[in-house]
Design an enzyme around this catalytic site. Structure first.
Site, mmCIF file in Angstrom:
data_model
loop_
_atom_site.group_PDB
_atom_site.id
_atom_site.type_symbol
_atom_site.label_atom_id
_atom_site.label_comp_id
_atom_site.label_asym_id
_atom_site.label_seq_id
_atom_site.Cartn_x
_atom_site.Cartn_y
_atom_site.Cartn_z
ATOM 1 N N ARG A 68 -8.547 -3.866 8.509
ATOM 2 C CA ARG A 68 -8.332 -2.591 9.203
ATOM 3 C C ARG A 68 -9.643 -1.810 9.246
ATOM 4 O O ARG A 68 -10.579 -2.063 8.469
ATOM 5 C CB ARG A 68 -7.263 -1.771 8.496
ATOM 6 C CG ARG A 68 -6.038 -2.598 8.218
ATOM 7 C CD ARG A 68 -4.823 -1.770 8.114
ATOM 8 N NE ARG A 68 -4.309 -1.502 9.431
ATOM 9 C CZ ARG A 68 -3.185 -0.842 9.667
ATOM 10 N NH1 ARG A 68 -2.481 -0.380 8.682
ATOM 11 N NH2 ARG A 68 -2.770 -0.640 10.889
ATOM 12 N N LEU A 94 20.717 -9.314 0.168
ATOM 13 C CA LEU A 94 20.434 -8.770 -1.165
ATOM 14 C C LEU A 94 21.678 -8.022 -1.639
ATOM 15 O O LEU A 94 22.259 -7.236 -0.875
ATOM 16 C CB LEU A 94 19.236 -7.809 -1.053
ATOM 17 C CG LEU A 94 18.795 -7.068 -2.316
ATOM 18 C CD1 LEU A 94 18.228 -8.048 -3.355
ATOM 19 C CD2 LEU A 94 17.732 -6.019 -1.975
ATOM 20 N N ASP A 128 12.774 -11.903 -0.787
ATOM 21 C CA ASP A 128 12.382 -11.842 0.620
ATOM 22 C C ASP A 128 13.521 -11.182 1.393
ATOM 23 O O ASP A 128 14.658 -11.682 1.357
ATOM 24 C CB ASP A 128 12.135 -13.287 1.096
ATOM 25 C CG ASP A 128 11.626 -13.342 2.523
ATOM 26 O OD1 ASP A 128 12.071 -12.523 3.349
ATOM 27 O OD2 ASP A 128 10.791 -14.224 2.805
ATOM 28 N N TYR A 135 23.752 0.682 14.097
ATOM 29 C CA TYR A 135 24.574 0.870 12.883
ATOM 30 C C TYR A 135 25.000 2.335 12.727
ATOM 31 O O TYR A 135 26.092 2.634 12.243
ATOM 32 C CB TYR A 135 23.816 0.410 11.630
ATOM 33 C CG TYR A 135 24.016 -1.047 11.308
ATOM 34 C CD1 TYR A 135 23.361 -2.038 12.023
ATOM 35 C CD2 TYR A 135 24.882 -1.441 10.283
ATOM 36 C CE1 TYR A 135 23.548 -3.384 11.729
ATOM 37 C CE2 TYR A 135 25.071 -2.784 9.991
ATOM 38 C CZ TYR A 135 24.404 -3.748 10.713
ATOM 39 O OH TYR A 135 24.592 -5.073 10.418
ATOM 40 N N TYR A 156 4.963 -7.906 15.774
ATOM 41 C CA TYR A 156 5.086 -6.673 14.986
ATOM 42 C C TYR A 156 5.753 -5.581 15.818
ATOM 43 O O TYR A 156 6.766 -5.008 15.400
ATOM 44 C CB TYR A 156 3.690 -6.239 14.546
ATOM 45 C CG TYR A 156 3.645 -5.026 13.650
ATOM 46 C CD1 TYR A 156 4.024 -5.107 12.308
ATOM 47 C CD2 TYR A 156 3.206 -3.790 14.125
ATOM 48 C CE1 TYR A 156 3.974 -3.997 11.482
ATOM 49 C CE2 TYR A 156 3.144 -2.681 13.307
ATOM 50 C CZ TYR A 156 3.518 -2.785 11.984
ATOM 51 O OH TYR A 156 3.462 -1.671 11.165
ATOM 52 N N HIS A 214 -5.507 -2.875 1.250
ATOM 53 C CA HIS A 214 -6.060 -4.176 0.890
ATOM 54 C C HIS A 214 -7.547 -4.203 1.186
ATOM 55 O O HIS A 214 -7.985 -3.694 2.208
ATOM 56 C CB HIS A 214 -5.426 -5.287 1.718
ATOM 57 C CG HIS A 214 -3.958 -5.333 1.567
ATOM 58 N ND1 HIS A 214 -3.329 -6.322 0.867
ATOM 59 C CD2 HIS A 214 -2.998 -4.508 2.016
ATOM 60 C CE1 HIS A 214 -2.032 -6.087 0.900
ATOM 61 N NE2 HIS A 214 -1.816 -4.997 1.589
ATOM 62 N N ALA A 265 10.689 2.399 7.901
ATOM 63 C CA ALA A 265 9.262 2.597 8.178
ATOM 64 C C ALA A 265 8.977 1.998 9.548
ATOM 65 O O ALA A 265 8.628 0.829 9.669
ATOM 66 C CB ALA A 265 8.426 1.914 7.097
ATOM 67 N N PHE A 314 0.827 -1.214 0.000
ATOM 68 C CA PHE A 314 0.000 0.000 0.000
ATOM 69 C C PHE A 314 0.866 1.272 0.000
ATOM 70 O O PHE A 314 0.835 2.076 -0.940
ATOM 71 C CB PHE A 314 -0.944 -0.076 1.215
ATOM 72 C CG PHE A 314 -1.518 1.211 1.686
ATOM 73 C CD1 PHE A 314 -2.204 2.052 0.807
ATOM 74 C CD2 PHE A 314 -1.402 1.599 3.024
ATOM 75 C CE1 PHE A 314 -2.750 3.255 1.257
ATOM 76 C CE2 PHE A 314 -1.944 2.787 3.476
ATOM 77 C CZ PHE A 314 -2.606 3.621 2.597
#
Ligand code: NAD
Ligand code: UDP
Length: 323
Positions: free
Chosen positions: A188, A65, A60, A161, A147, A183, A116, A15
């Site tokens: 929500r 990466l 993922d 860091y 979460y 979504h 975020a 989103f």
């Protein structure tokens, strides 16, 4: 002179991430969108795929990466309670291992990285409204912990860091955000109420509906996030971004019913455990440092979102009729 930057957006098919990709692309940058499509969809970024300056990579973030970029927006993580509670271990890994991998990438590249983060790091707050200096009231072993604690640990890693390796970091604490490309079934309040109202189904109020939230429109949020990324290197945050206009969830339901002209009635359902009673950001810091505050009135933002969901439901019913 305009400087074209190579920008990685993790969670770019979600989103917020897809709106961010769209706006960064429009501003003339090269975008690498990385997503594992757990909650994001190709539909969200389909309109960007033809651009030679937009690249999509299925990946993922819990795995390393290796790419070359100048800036990273780390948005990969399911954000709605039903999605992040579906696989709590993977949710924690996404925040923690994802942060380690993206910070490691950043360290090699000497790139700049924005996290975020979330108002959930304040838990069920005992200080109201919530300033950045508040440490929060979080249950470490409840339904929301995968979460909340994952995001708290990610903040710890970002500042680790920064202090140890002088990484250029920005931490945004995002409060409830809504708008097109949410979504349809993420459970929500905004998406549930609009979809229920459009279908003429009962509007589900959890608890007595007296709990409060402050809803920020997606375009305002993305503008705040980009402004934060573009601040001087000394500014690390955390900075709260969100709407200071607080309302009861029952009032949100009334607004949605009135804006959709729906005949839906409200019904009461049990309040999920650890559901915060109240939430409102103190955005004094964002006002002072970024000159930022949300501009879109709730009625306007909700109308745009209703129009989006009307189109999604039309598409679904055409699809069902053809099936
Ligand atoms: P979303 O679920 O729409 O987007 C998250 C994206 O991350 C999805 O595209 C998903 O497929 C992807 N993803 C999930 N796990 C991944 C993994 N392991 N590897 C790669 N991609 C992965 O949610 P959103 O509302 O767009 O939220 C984006 C970010 O903003 C999240 O980090 C969320 O915690 C944060 N945030 C959102 C809100 C809000 O109100 N929407 C509030 C606070 C913080
Ligand atoms: N909520 C509700 N009915 C719904 C969905 C959510 O009453 O159908 C409530 C939920 O319990 C919470 C508030 O609305 O108190 C906001 O929920 P959401 O999931 O949108 O965001 P969050 O709880 O993560 O802030």
């Amino acid at each position: 002179m305009h400087l074209r930057k190579r920008i990685l957006v993790t969670g770019g098919a979600g989103f917020l991430g897809s709106t961010l990709c769209e706006q960064l692309l429009a501003a003339g940058h090269d975008i690498l969108c990385v997503d594992n499509f757990f909650t994001g969809t190709k539909d969200n970024i389909a309109h960007l795929l033809d651009s030679p300056h937009f690249e999509l990579l299925r990946h993922d973030v819990t795995f390393p990466l290796y790419v070359e970029v100048d800036e990273i927006y780390n948005f990969a993580c399911p954000a709605s309670p039903i999605h992040y509670q579906f696989d709590p271990v993977q949710t924690t890994k996404t925040s923690v291992h994802g942060a380690i991998n993206m910070l490691g990438l950043c360290k090699r590249l000497k790139a700049k990285i924005l996290q975020a983060s979330t108002s959930e790091i304040y838990g069920d707050p005992t200080v109201h409204p919530q300033p950045e200096g508040y440490w929060g009231n979080v249950n470490p072993i409840g339904l929301r912990s995968c979460y909340d604690e994952g995001k708290r640990c990610a903040e710890t890693l970002f500042f680790g860091y920064h202090q140890q390796h002088r990484l250029r970091i920005k931490v945004a604490r995002i409060f409830n955000t809504y708008g097109p490309r949410m979504h349809v079934n993420d459970g929500r309040a905004v998406s549930n109420f609009i979809v229920q109202a459009l279908k003429g189904e009962p509007i589900t109020l959890y608890g007595d509906g007296g709990q409060t939230r402050s809803f920020c429109y997606v375009d305002d949020m993305v503008q705040g996030l980009v402004s934060l990324m573009n601040t001087a290197d000394e500014l690390t945050g955390p900075v709260n971004l969100g709407s200071p206009s607080e309302l009861k969830i029952s009032e949100l339901a009334e607004k949605v019913i009135s804006l959709t002209g729906s005949k839906s009635k409200t019904v009461y359902k049990p309040l999920p455990s650890d559901d915060p009673r109240q939430r409102q950001p103190d955005i004094a810091l964002a006002r002072e440092l970024l000159g930022w505050e949300p501009a879109t009135p709730l009625a306007q933002g909700l109308s745009n979102t209703i129009a989006y969901f009307e189109e999604v439901l039309r598409r679904q019913s055409r699809h069902d009729a053809g099936a």
